[in-house]
Design a protein around this motif. Structure first.
Motif, PDB file in Angstrom:
ATOM      1  N   LEU A 297       0.822  -1.200   0.000  1.00  0.00           N
ATOM      2  CA  LEU A 297       0.000   0.000   0.000  1.00  0.00           C
ATOM      3  C   LEU A 297       0.859   1.253   0.000  1.00  0.00           C
ATOM      4  N   VAL A 298       0.213   2.373  -0.356  1.00  0.00           N
ATOM      5  CA  VAL A 298       0.830   3.690  -0.248  1.00  0.00           C
ATOM      6  C   VAL A 298       0.279   4.336   1.019  1.00  0.00           C
ATOM      7  N   TYR A 299       1.157   4.687   1.948  1.00  0.00           N
ATOM      8  CA  TYR A 299       0.749   5.329   3.204  1.00  0.00           C
ATOM      9  C   TYR A 299       0.959   6.833   3.059  1.00  0.00           C
ATOM     10  N   ASP A 300       0.072   7.445   2.283  1.00  0.00           N
ATOM     11  CA  ASP A 300       0.249   8.838   1.893  1.00  0.00           C
ATOM     12  C   ASP A 300      -0.463   9.764   2.868  1.00  0.00           C
ATOM     13  N   PHE A 301      -0.016   9.719   4.113  1.00  0.00           N
ATOM     14  CA  PHE A 301      -0.563  10.578   5.164  1.00  0.00           C
ATOM     15  C   PHE A 301       0.492  10.674   6.246  1.00  0.00           C
ATOM     16  N   GLY A 302       0.312  11.607   7.158  1.00  0.00           N
ATOM     17  CA  GLY A 302       1.298  11.791   8.212  1.00  0.00           C
ATOM     18  C   GLY A 302       0.660  12.166   9.522  1.00  0.00           C
ATOM     19  N   GLY A 303       1.355  11.875  10.614  1.00  0.00           N
ATOM     20  CA  GLY A 303       0.913  12.300  11.928  1.00  0.00           C
ATOM     21  C   GLY A 303      -0.059  11.378  12.612  1.00  0.00           C
TER      22      GLY A 303
ATOM     23  N   TYR B 130      -1.501   2.535  11.641  1.00  0.00           N
ATOM     24  CA  TYR B 130      -2.008   2.858  10.310  1.00  0.00           C
ATOM     25  C   TYR B 130      -0.966   2.577   9.227  1.00  0.00           C
ATOM     26  N   TYR B 131       0.304   2.649   9.587  1.00  0.00           N
ATOM     27  CA  TYR B 131       1.375   2.431   8.627  1.00  0.00           C
ATOM     28  C   TYR B 131       1.764   0.956   8.525  1.00  0.00           C
ATOM     29  N   GLU B 132       1.091   0.134   9.276  1.00  0.00           N
ATOM     30  CA  GLU B 132       1.362  -1.304   9.252  1.00  0.00           C
ATOM     31  C   GLU B 132       0.188  -2.092   8.689  1.00  0.00           C
ATOM     32  N   MET B 133      -0.875  -1.389   8.321  1.00  0.00           N
ATOM     33  CA  MET B 133      -2.046  -2.064   7.779  1.00  0.00           C
ATOM     34  C   MET B 133      -1.751  -2.605   6.382  1.00  0.00           C
TER      35      MET B 133
END
Length: 287
Positions: A89-95, A100-103
């Motif tokens: 996946l692309v984790y195109d968000f921050g904070g 959420y970055y491991e889904m």
């Protein structure tokens, strides 16, 4: 005592039904085309919204494949995401929290759909397929809620322009896919004026801002009467502009959806409404 995470509760309840969902057959006829307000990772903390999206998915046969256009991939000429099995996946968000970055969302191979889409686009337009680009959060976040078993081949198409007429034409080219059991989705947010939200909107202390309510009401009425011309002339006609859409990439995927309709000027059916952090989450389907 640890409080159960809303997404975990949703998946526990939804997975059995999702796995058992009847798969589309030609006897079902064309699937609808959808425009959805996709939220972001906080969608996974909003139980009622997840239920609305899942119930929407359950109201249709399970698609043979999904083609989705997201606000978060603006690229011209038209490009296709990687189509292999379980593309990262692309984790195109921050904070956000680390979880959420491991889904993951390991969908099946979509190479057949990629070839089909490439063949449907104009012969004089080069279609670029990215061998490693996965689904961005405008795609995988709502689909993880709607189809939690991750068992539907899924391909992402870039948003190549914001010109409503060109996006309507793109949707029209893709329309035959609906007769083949492919679910076409435009993914955005009916209002997206993030710079103009206050802390009170995020905490729930304040109701939706006027510009968000006004744009939502205008769009709902135009969609209900099938007024594509008005929707396309949003910059001039829509109240709440430019606050509702200081940039328009969350609105314009709507025109791919409308273009894929049997009759773009037929009334659209609202399936989800209301507000989230002051933004309109209105979502619609067209036949």
């Amino acid at each position: 005592m640890t409080t159960a995470y809303p997404l975990d509760l949703h998946e526990a309840a939804a997975l059995p039904a999702s796995r058992d969902q009847r798969v589309w057959t030609p006897q079902d006829g064309a699937l609808p085309a959808l425009y959805l307000s996709h939220g972001a990772p906080p969608l996974f903390e909003e139980s009622s919204w997840m239920t609305e999206l899942f119930d929407w998915a359950q109201s249709m046969p399970k698609p043979k494949a999904i083609l989705i256009v997201s606000a978060h991939w603006e690229s011209a000429p038209v490009s296709l995401s990687a189509s292999g099995t379980a593309v990262p996946l692309v984790y195109d968000f921050g904070g956000f929290a680390q979880r959420y970055y491991e889904m993951t969302y390991p969908t099946p191979d979509a190479a057949d759909l990629a070839r089909r889409v490439a063949a449907m686009l104009p012969a004089n337009e080069r279609v670029h397929q990215h061998p490693s680009r996965g689904l961005d959060h405008g795609a995988w976040v709502p689909l993880k809620v709607m189809y939690p078993a991750a068992d539907v081949p899924t391909l992402q198409l870039s948003l190549p322009t914001h010109d409503p007429a060109k996006l309507l034409a793109l949707g029209a080219r893709l329309k035959p896919l609906r007769d083949e059991g492919v679910l076409i989705i435009g993914s955005g947010f009916m209002t997206h004026g993030l710079p103009f939200l206050s802390r009170g909107h995020f905490t729930g202390a304040e109701g939706p801002p006027g510009w968000s309510r006004d744009f939502d009401t205008w769009a709902a009425e135009a969609l209900a009467r099938g007024d594509v011309d008005a929707l396309a002339d949003y910059a001039r006609l829509a109240p709440g502009m430019p606050y509702a859409h200081p940039t328009v990439e969350h609105y314009t995927p709507l025109f791919v959806t409308l273009g894929a309709a049997t009759d773009p000027e037929a009334p659209a059916v609202t399936t989800v409404d209301g507000f989230f952090f002051g933004l309109s989450k209105r979502s619609v389907q067209v036949a």
